[in-house]
Write an enzyme that holds these catalytic residues in place. Structure first.
Site, PDB file in Angstrom:
ATOM      1  N   LYS A  93       2.098   2.255  -5.022  1.00 29.30           N
ATOM      2  CA  LYS A  93       2.729   1.760  -6.253  1.00 29.30           C
ATOM      3  C   LYS A  93       1.842   2.016  -7.471  1.00 29.30           C
ATOM      4  O   LYS A  93       2.330   2.286  -8.555  1.00 29.30           O
ATOM      5  CB  LYS A  93       3.024   0.257  -6.141  1.00 29.30           C
ATOM      6  CG  LYS A  93       4.064  -0.081  -5.101  1.00 29.30           C
ATOM      7  CD  LYS A  93       4.330  -1.570  -5.032  1.00 29.30           C
ATOM      8  CE  LYS A  93       3.164  -2.388  -4.537  1.00 29.30           C
ATOM      9  NZ  LYS A  93       2.754  -2.132  -3.154  1.00 29.30           N
TER      10      LYS A  93
ATOM     11  N   GLY B 118      -4.655  -4.538  -4.477  1.00 30.94           N
ATOM     12  CA  GLY B 118      -5.670  -3.626  -5.011  1.00 30.94           C
ATOM     13  C   GLY B 118      -5.038  -2.307  -5.412  1.00 30.94           C
ATOM     14  O   GLY B 118      -4.419  -1.651  -4.591  1.00 30.94           O
ATOM     15  N   HIS B 119      -5.135  -1.966  -6.702  1.00 28.75           N
ATOM     16  CA  HIS B 119      -4.611  -0.686  -7.183  1.00 28.75           C
ATOM     17  C   HIS B 119      -5.772   0.153  -7.681  1.00 28.75           C
ATOM     18  O   HIS B 119      -6.532  -0.290  -8.534  1.00 28.75           O
ATOM     19  CB  HIS B 119      -3.619  -0.895  -8.339  1.00 28.75           C
ATOM     20  CG  HIS B 119      -2.335  -1.528  -7.921  1.00 28.75           C
ATOM     21  ND1 HIS B 119      -1.502  -2.186  -8.788  1.00 28.75           N
ATOM     22  CD2 HIS B 119      -1.740  -1.579  -6.710  1.00 28.75           C
ATOM     23  CE1 HIS B 119      -0.447  -2.632  -8.115  1.00 28.75           C
ATOM     24  NE2 HIS B 119      -0.571  -2.270  -6.855  1.00 28.75           N
TER      25      HIS B 119
ATOM     26  N   ASP C 263       0.815  -1.225   0.000  1.00 24.93           N
ATOM     27  CA  ASP C 263       0.000   0.000   0.000  1.00 24.93           C
ATOM     28  C   ASP C 263       0.842   1.266   0.000  1.00 24.93           C
ATOM     29  O   ASP C 263       0.426   2.299   0.520  1.00 24.93           O
ATOM     30  CB  ASP C 263      -0.964   0.030   1.210  1.00 24.93           C
ATOM     31  CG  ASP C 263      -1.777  -1.238   1.304  1.00 24.93           C
ATOM     32  OD1 ASP C 263      -2.261  -1.685   0.257  1.00 24.93           O
ATOM     33  OD2 ASP C 263      -1.914  -1.774   2.422  1.00 24.93           O
TER      34      ASP C 263
ATOM     35  N   GLN D 286       1.961  -6.015  -3.064  1.00 29.26           N
ATOM     36  CA  GLN D 286       2.369  -6.023  -1.643  1.00 29.26           C
ATOM     37  C   GLN D 286       3.710  -5.286  -1.486  1.00 29.26           C
ATOM     38  O   GLN D 286       3.933  -4.333  -2.207  1.00 29.26           O
ATOM     39  CB  GLN D 286       2.442  -7.465  -1.101  1.00 29.26           C
ATOM     40  CG  GLN D 286       1.077  -8.127  -0.939  1.00 29.26           C
ATOM     41  CD  GLN D 286       0.581  -8.815  -2.183  1.00 29.26           C
ATOM     42  OE1 GLN D 286       1.317  -9.501  -2.848  1.00 29.26           O
ATOM     43  NE2 GLN D 286      -0.693  -8.644  -2.492  1.00 29.26           N
TER      44      GLN D 286
HETATM   45  P1  IMP Z   1      -2.664 -12.844   2.241  1.00 24.41           P
HETATM   46  O1  IMP Z   1      -1.802 -12.304   1.166  1.00 24.41           O
HETATM   47  O2  IMP Z   1      -4.128 -12.664   1.955  1.00 24.41           O
HETATM   48  O3  IMP Z   1      -2.321 -14.253   2.589  1.00 24.41           O
HETATM   49  O4  IMP Z   1      -2.401 -11.981   3.565  1.00 24.41           O
HETATM   50  C1  IMP Z   1      -1.171 -12.074   4.293  1.00 24.41           C
HETATM   51  C2  IMP Z   1      -0.787 -10.720   4.878  1.00 24.41           C
HETATM   52  O5  IMP Z   1      -0.454  -9.827   3.820  1.00 24.41           O
HETATM   53  C3  IMP Z   1      -1.905 -10.014   5.654  1.00 24.41           C
HETATM   54  O6  IMP Z   1      -1.326  -9.286   6.714  1.00 24.41           O
HETATM   55  C4  IMP Z   1      -2.506  -9.063   4.639  1.00 24.41           C
HETATM   56  O7  IMP Z   1      -3.136  -7.969   5.249  1.00 24.41           O
HETATM   57  C5  IMP Z   1      -1.248  -8.648   3.886  1.00 24.41           C
HETATM   58  N1  IMP Z   1      -1.528  -8.220   2.513  1.00 24.41           N
HETATM   59  C6  IMP Z   1      -1.820  -8.998   1.451  1.00 24.41           C
HETATM   60  N2  IMP Z   1      -1.990  -8.258   0.351  1.00 24.41           N
HETATM   61  C7  IMP Z   1      -1.779  -6.988   0.705  1.00 24.41           C
HETATM   62  C8  IMP Z   1      -1.768  -5.748  -0.025  1.00 24.41           C
HETATM   63  O8  IMP Z   1      -1.985  -5.687  -1.232  1.00 24.41           O
HETATM   64  N3  IMP Z   1      -1.493  -4.632   0.716  1.00 24.41           N
HETATM   65  C9  IMP Z   1      -1.208  -4.672   2.035  1.00 24.41           C
HETATM   66  N4  IMP Z   1      -1.207  -5.800   2.753  1.00 24.41           N
HETATM   67  C10 IMP Z   1      -1.481  -6.953   2.082  1.00 24.41           C
END
Ligand code: IMP
Length: 421
Positions: free
Chosen positions: A15, A39-40, A12, A220
């Site tokens: 990007k 999510g963008h 977040d 991420q």
């Molecule tokens: P997962 O990717 O759904 O398995 O989540 C694992 C961890 O990564 C959690 O703490 C989520 O909140 C974090 N996370 C996954 N995708 C994002 C993103 O796009 N932005 C910020 N945090 C993310």
């Protein structure tokens, strides 16, 4: 010129905006890891588009947008996104790697069930990311190519359901999944997506040899990387620059530069250590001011001061050649600004993010402080237009991080960006 864009914090970082700016200058834009957990948000002509899987470059006419083999694809979410795109030549411009793994309904349910059983919850997005990558590593995953071959898909799905349904029934005491409904539904998805599925690796390597420009966009951030992040509070993919080659098959010798993206402060969604986290009331203030809510799940983001320990580590391990600082405007009007430069735990000074979970959890930040600035900065077009202390803050970050800062974002639109030499 082939460029990797990578998040230097916990995702977040903003990007999406940098990808949008740099997309205009390239021929190919490629996602290399993650899935619809990302999510963008991009606003074009007053219309807001939220992209979870398709590179946001799809809104730039003529650009080829690829979903690499390192991405885990939820076909249902992808088709919804394709249908929401503006009408045009998208069919010829979207390419999905036949090697990308498919998220199936049981992955999403397993993701949520595993989370409820854990003592130390990760706070996943519940999109089935971890279970899908687990199947990939366990060599029982289903790939996009399999959706195009009914016989192969049948055998793989049968095998998977035999094991998964036993887990659902015996471990979680709930009903398993019906073979026929998944089989029919996902074969239909395969048919719908067939015109986009291809050999993305060969496409990209040929494009690079043909002197085309490629932008590889990471989702991420570095501290959510499966190896280098604050494990186990991470995602299940390689979100660092190294993941860009493994997640696309583009040869490492074809990468020219790595652009890092960092927010002027720090945020994190989900659980896990966060040494420079604000106290709850200041955190609430910045969350509202910076609209720090997840683009995918809407969850409130935790907020804290800029952590130079983390970003320095990101610069090193990603080989970042230039850095973009985002959302500087959110710090307007704050009297005293802090930068975390080290942590302390049990008398020890940490200059790197602790690998020991206990130290990471209880470490106290060491701060450098400086006065803030009052004036709004969103109208600034040049570095020199910024208030003195805003200039000092950016210069201090540059000196601590020892990196070239090439972009400073002072507002959400493309125009609110300062470019530095
Ligand atoms: P997962 O990717 O759904 O398995 O989540 C694992 C961890 O990564 C959690 O703490 C989520 O909140 C974090 N996370 C996954 N995708 C994002 C993103 O796009 N932005 C910020 N945090 C993310």
């Amino acid at each position: 010129m082939n460029t990797i864009i990578v998040g230097t914090q916990w995702g977040d970082e903003g990007k999406g905006k940098i990808i949008d700016i740099l997309s205009a200058k390239v021929d190919y834009i490629v996602r290399y890891q993650g899935g619809s957990n990302a999510g963008h948000t991009v606003v074009v002509n007053g219309k807001e588009y939220v992209f979870h899987l398709i590179p946001s470059g799809i809104l730039h006419k003529g650009k080829i947008c690829c979903i690499g083999n390192g991405v885990v694809v939820d076909p249902q979410a992808l088709i919804k996104e394709i249908k929401g795109l503006p009408k045009g030549d998208v069919g010829n411009r979207l390419k999905i790697s036949s090697l990308a793994h498919v998220i199936l309904p049981y992955h999403k349910v397993l993701d949520r069930l595993r989370e409820t059983k854990r003592t130390n919850k990760i706070g996943t997005t519940g999109r089935g990311i971890g279970p899908c990558y687990s199947d990939k590593i366990n060599r029982c995953g289903i790939r996009m190519a399999d959706l195009l071959n009914a016989a192969v898909f049948k055998e793989k799905l049968k095998d998977n359901l035999k094991e998964k349904n036993e887990i659902f029934e015996k471990v979680y005491k709930q009903n398993g999944f019906d073979f026929n409904s998944i089989y029919g539904e996902y074969l239909d998805y395969g048919k719908y997506l067939s015109k986009y599925i291809c050999n993305v690796t060969s496409l990209l390597n040929k494009a690079a040899s043909g002197k085309k420009d490629i932008l590889l966009e990471g989702a991420q951030g570095t501290f959510l990387d499966i190896d280098f992040g604050s494990y186990p509070f991470v995602t299940s993919s390689s979100a660092t620059a190294g993941g860009a080659c493994a997640g696309t098959g583009l040869s490492p010798v074809k990468i020219d530069k790595v652009v890092g993206v960092a927010k002027a402060y720090t945020t994190r969604v989900g659980e896990g250590p966060f040494p420079a986290e604000f106290d709850p009331s200041f955190g609430e203030f910045i969350r509202k001011k910076g609209n720090e809510f997840g683009a995918t799940t809407g969850r409130p983001r935790r907020c804290g001061w800029f952590d130079s320990v983390m970003v320095s580590e990101s610069i090193l391990l990603n080989g970042i050649t230039e850095l973009a600082i985002m959302k500087l405007d959110i710090l307007n009007g704050i009297k005293k600004i802090k930068i975390c430069t080290a942590y302390k735990y049990k008398g020890r000074l940490f200059k790197e993010f602790p690998d020991d979970l206990e130290a990471a959890k209880f470490a106290k930040p060491v701060y450098k402080e400086m006065p803030g600035w009052e004036e709004p900065i969103d109208k600034a077009k040049n570095f020199l237009d910024l208030p003195l202390n805003a200039k000092k803050y950016v210069s201090l970050l540059r000196d601590i991080l020892k990196v070239k800062i090439t972009m400073v974002s002072v507002g959400s639109s493309r125009d609110n960006t300062i470019f530095l030499d």
